[in-house]
Write an enzyme that holds these catalytic residues in place. Structure first.
Site, mmCIF file in Angstrom:
data_model
loop_
_atom_site.group_PDB
_atom_site.id
_atom_site.type_symbol
_atom_site.label_atom_id
_atom_site.label_comp_id
_atom_site.label_asym_id
_atom_site.label_seq_id
_atom_site.Cartn_x
_atom_site.Cartn_y
_atom_site.Cartn_z
ATOM 1 N N GLU A 1 10.883 -6.936 -9.806
ATOM 2 C CA GLU A 1 10.108 -5.738 -10.122
ATOM 3 C C GLU A 1 10.918 -4.806 -11.014
ATOM 4 O OE1 GLU A 1 6.850 -5.041 -7.076
ATOM 5 O OE2 GLU A 1 8.621 -4.080 -6.274
ATOM 6 N N TRP B 1 0.819 -1.228 0.000
ATOM 7 C CA TRP B 1 0.000 0.000 0.000
ATOM 8 C C TRP B 1 0.850 1.274 0.000
ATOM 9 C CZ3 TRP B 1 -4.488 -1.506 3.901
ATOM 10 C CH2 TRP B 1 -5.365 -2.362 3.228
ATOM 11 N N GLY C 1 1.076 -2.875 -6.141
ATOM 12 C CA GLY C 1 0.926 -1.551 -5.537
ATOM 13 C C GLY C 1 -0.445 -0.980 -5.863
ATOM 14 N N GLY C 2 -0.487 -0.122 -6.882
ATOM 15 C CA GLY C 2 -1.697 0.619 -7.241
ATOM 16 C C GLY C 2 -2.984 -0.204 -7.230
ATOM 17 N N GLU D 1 11.548 1.792 -4.811
ATOM 18 C CA GLU D 1 11.339 3.182 -4.350
ATOM 19 C C GLU D 1 12.310 3.510 -3.211
ATOM 20 O OE1 GLU D 1 7.090 2.833 -3.969
ATOM 21 O OE2 GLU D 1 6.977 2.825 -6.153
HETATM 22 P P1 PGA Z 1 2.513 -1.063 -8.932
HETATM 23 O O1 PGA Z 1 3.622 -1.208 -7.776
HETATM 24 O O2 PGA Z 1 1.687 -2.314 -8.872
HETATM 25 O O3 PGA Z 1 1.734 0.174 -8.567
HETATM 26 O O4 PGA Z 1 3.237 -0.946 -10.210
HETATM 27 C C1 PGA Z 1 4.252 -2.421 -7.542
HETATM 28 C C2 PGA Z 1 5.218 -2.294 -6.408
HETATM 29 O O5 PGA Z 1 5.779 -1.204 -6.236
HETATM 30 O O6 PGA Z 1 5.471 -3.236 -5.665
#
Ligand code: PGA
Length: 258
Positions: free
Chosen positions: A168, A11, A234-235, A98
């Site tokens: 990723e 999240w 994520g999103g 990130e």
């Molecule tokens: P996303 O992010 O699904 O928004 O691309 C994935 C993540 O950062 O683990």
């Protein structure tokens, strides 16, 4: 049949306590059948304690988005393994792109976090992935191998067996631009080979998740890729309907392939 699936919701810096409660309320009322997949919620630190109570008596696991390697002390803004354990956290994301790219985390730091998580009994979800420049320069597999090599330094084969990995590609995170099935398959095979080499033993049952713009519309393609054992989302995990659809498509796939 494929190995067990792992579906982790990252999240990031989203959801207040009220939003977490509303989400979980909706989610548990709608998803009635207990999934065979392992579903892991990784809310922000501020929501861990609340999520602990919301997840009680559910089959869902609680994960954190990072941890620091020291026990305690003057480390403003960091969180210790013990603090996470006190909120009943079982999993922890380590080395997310990130963290690496926005907050300067290096492979060495990632390695310290992995070691701390393991020695504390937390399951690290170790994220690795290449930037678009590295992919364009044909460096993807070498980058992944190097991230694994340093990230897993001093980690025993037995400990590696307890871990979860997430491939990723940096350029696919939050961009809506998902890697193609061929790119994902190639990366996952190569990650498994690297892990096998590092631990000097079989890595067939080690979960390797894919992350980067996974959603309810593209998940069906990912399910069919042999070395993909789940996803870090994520999103699309922020919306309960979307996340439930991803879980349900996965569950249907598991049932059909049994
Ligand atoms: P996303 O992010 O699904 O928004 O691309 C994935 C993540 O950062 O683990």
């Amino acid at each position: 049949m494929k190995n067990k699936f792992y579906i982790a919701a990252n999240w990031k810096m989203n959801k207040t306590l009220k939003e977490c409660s509303e989400y979980m309320d909706y989610f548990t009322n709608l998803l009635l059948e207990i999934p065979e997949s392992k579903v892991i919620f990784c809310p922000p630190f501020s929501a861990l304690f609340t999520m602990k109570s919301l997840l009680e008596e559910t089959p869902y696991a609680l994960g954190a988005q990072n941890l620091f390697w020291e026990e305690s002390g003057a480390y403003t803004g960091e969180i210790s393994a013990e603090m996470l354990l006190s909120c009943s956290v079982t999993h922890v994301i380590v080395g997310h792109s990130e963290r690496r790219h926005l907050f300067g985390e290096t492979d060495r730091m990632v390695n310290k976090r992995v070691l701390k998580a393991l020695s504390s009994g937390l399951i690290p979800i170790l994220c690795i992935g290449e930037t678009i420049e590295q992919r364009n320069n044909n460096e993807t597999l070498a980058v992944l191998e190097n991230q694994l090599k340093i990230g897993l330094e001093s980690v025993s084969g037995e400990e590696i067996n307890k871990m979860i990995f997430a491939y990723e590609p940096v350029w696919a995170i939050g961009t809506g631009e998902r890697a193609t099935p061929d790119q994902i398959a190639e990366a996952h095979v190569s990650v498994r080979i690297s892990i096998t080499g590092i631990k000097m033993g079989n890595a067939d049952n080690i979960p390797i998740l894919y992350g980067g713009s996974v959603n309810s519309k593209n998940v069906s393609e990912l399910l069919k890729i042999k070395d993909v054992n789940g996803y870090l989302i994520g999103g699309a995990s922020l919306n309960a309907d979307e996340f439930i659809s991803i879980i349900q498509q996965t569950e249907n796939y598991i049932k059909e392939s049994e």
